[in-house]
Design an enzyme around this catalytic site. Structure first.
Site, PDB file in Angstrom:
ATOM      1  N   SER A  85     -13.964 -11.900   5.559  1.00  0.00           N
ATOM      2  CA  SER A  85     -12.891 -10.909   5.444  1.00  0.00           C
ATOM      3  C   SER A  85     -13.364  -9.482   5.237  1.00  0.00           C
ATOM      4  O   SER A  85     -12.535  -8.564   5.274  1.00  0.00           O
ATOM      5  CB  SER A  85     -11.934 -11.309   4.319  1.00  0.00           C
ATOM      6  OG  SER A  85     -11.150 -12.403   4.733  1.00  0.00           O
ATOM      7  N   TYR A 171      -2.045 -11.874   0.224  1.00  0.00           N
ATOM      8  CA  TYR A 171      -3.222 -11.730   1.085  1.00  0.00           C
ATOM      9  C   TYR A 171      -3.147 -12.716   2.238  1.00  0.00           C
ATOM     10  O   TYR A 171      -2.895 -13.912   2.034  1.00  0.00           O
ATOM     11  CB  TYR A 171      -4.468 -11.967   0.246  1.00  0.00           C
ATOM     12  CG  TYR A 171      -5.765 -11.680   0.956  1.00  0.00           C
ATOM     13  CD1 TYR A 171      -6.209 -10.375   1.121  1.00  0.00           C
ATOM     14  CD2 TYR A 171      -6.558 -12.714   1.446  1.00  0.00           C
ATOM     15  CE1 TYR A 171      -7.410 -10.105   1.767  1.00  0.00           C
ATOM     16  CE2 TYR A 171      -7.751 -12.456   2.079  1.00  0.00           C
ATOM     17  CZ  TYR A 171      -8.181 -11.165   2.242  1.00  0.00           C
ATOM     18  OH  TYR A 171      -9.370 -10.900   2.881  1.00  0.00           O
TER      19      TYR A 171
END
Length: 381
Positions: A85, A171
């Site tokens: 990420s 998220y």
């Protein structure tokens, strides 16, 4: 040595007062990193790690362990790791390039970029919501059944939010992944290479590692077995970049001090500052485009607590910063990332032109990355 040990003793888990001292030498920085990282490698059974340190604008690399356990190949600053990420920070910078070029407006509805999204739930969702995980509760991952554009459209058409846009932050690869896909009209990799990789001269940063570079591609490890990331829908946009510590330090230098870029990179310089603007506030954290930002100084425990997956992956109340807060050099700017076999972390303090990149070939807990990085950066006064 005495000076370094004194600096290390000054470190604690609460905010430290700044102690004026002469700059550390490269040897002292190396020793500081070694004393911090070597116990971490042992504790977490990490085969190898490449650490890049930016210290008041000065770059250096400290490497540990093995990129390939079977062959005994050592890690170097040119070893290629999966960023997971941390890739989202590249997506944020590319988005900012498009914003500066007038090709993207965060306030526009998602439906403008994908008219086939005709569901009522998309009526008030803006591109900014996708970019900042605030669309209303998109999940962390897309289902395995999403394998092509038709199933991608079907999934988003049938998804139902759990909250109004802009009220919670959850998220989500499915959120920022769709953002990256739509903003580039499906040509994400091409746009990234042209607008970010090439201007920064990132020669060991890829979506797909070419055959000529496979020797430098580390193996990740899970339960002691070698592993690498598998392709997936929207992977490039959310977690698909592979890079080296050398390239990542170049990327971090540009983000920590965009004014240091050449005059020919004015667009990218301005875009980097846009990516570090503050769009939503969740607790003490401000959400940029890809980047997560805290006011500096910040207590390490604040960062550690927020990085724990029990917190980081949960839906949390959030509020929009109106107007978006400008870049503040007195910030702790960071991002964690992982795939099944790799763990990455990048953090920097623009006001100090100081930061760290930690690339490991094992996915280990985020709080341990944050504590180690904070220890090192706090000592680099």
């Amino acid at each position: 040595m005495k000076k370094l040990l004194s600096l290390v003793l000054l470190f604690s888990l609460s905010p430290c007062s700044v102690v004026a001292s002469p700059d550390l030498t490269s040897q002292q920085v190396t020793l500081l990193v070694q004393q911090t990282i070597e116990p971490l490698l042992k504790q977490q059974a990490i085969p190898g790690m490449s650490v890049a340190v930016l210290y008041k604008g000065r770059a250096q690399y400290i490497n540990f362990g093995l990129a390939d356990v079977e062959s005994g190949r050592a890690v170097t600053e040119n070893t290629i790791f999966e960023l997971g990420s941390v890739s989202k920070t590249f997506t944020g910078v590319l988005a900012s390039v498009l914003i500066r070029n007038g090709d993207l407006r965060l306030t526009e509805p998602v439906k403008k970029y994908w008219p086939e999204l005709s569901g009522a739930q998309w009526q008030n969702i803006r591109m900014l919501h996708l970019a900042t995980y605030t669309a209303g509760g998109l999940p962390l991952q897309l289902p395995d059944t999403v394998t092509d554009q038709a199933s991608l459209l079907s999934y988003y058409q049938n998804w139902q939010p759990q909250a109004a846009p802009g009220t919670i932050r959850q998220y989500s690869n499915a959120s920022i992944g769709l953002f990256g896909y739509l903003m580039t009209k499906g040509r994400f990799e091409e746009a990234m290479i042209k607008s970010v990789f090439q201007p920064l001269r990132l020669t060991r940063t890829f979506f797909t590692v070419p055959k000529t570079m496979m020797f430098d591609y580390a193996w990740g490890y899970k339960n002691g077995q070698p592993i690498r990331v598998s392709p997936g829908m929207l992977d490039a946009e959310a977690y698909g970049i592979k890079s080296s510590a050398r390239d990542m330090l170049t990327f971090m230098q540009a983000n920590a001090n965009p004014n240091g870029l050449s005059s020919g990179n004015t667009l990218l310089r301005n875009a980097i500052m846009t990516s570090q603007s503050r769009y939503f506030e969740t607790g003490l954290m401000f959400q940029g485009l890809g980047w997560e930002i805290y006011n500096w100084p910040v207590a390490v425990q604040t960062l550690v607590d927020a990085s724990d997956n029990n917190v980081a992956l949960s839906a949390q109340p959030t509020k929009m910063v109106t107007p978006a807060g400008p870049t503040d050099r007195a910030s702790w700017v960071h991002k964690t990332g992982a795939t099944n076999g790799f763990g990455a972390y990048i953090a920097f303090i623009p006001a100090r032109n100081t930061g760290i990149v930690m690339l490991a070939n094992k996915n280990y807990p985020n709080p341990e990355r944050v504590k180690a990085a904070f220890h090192i950066l706090e000592a680099l006064q």
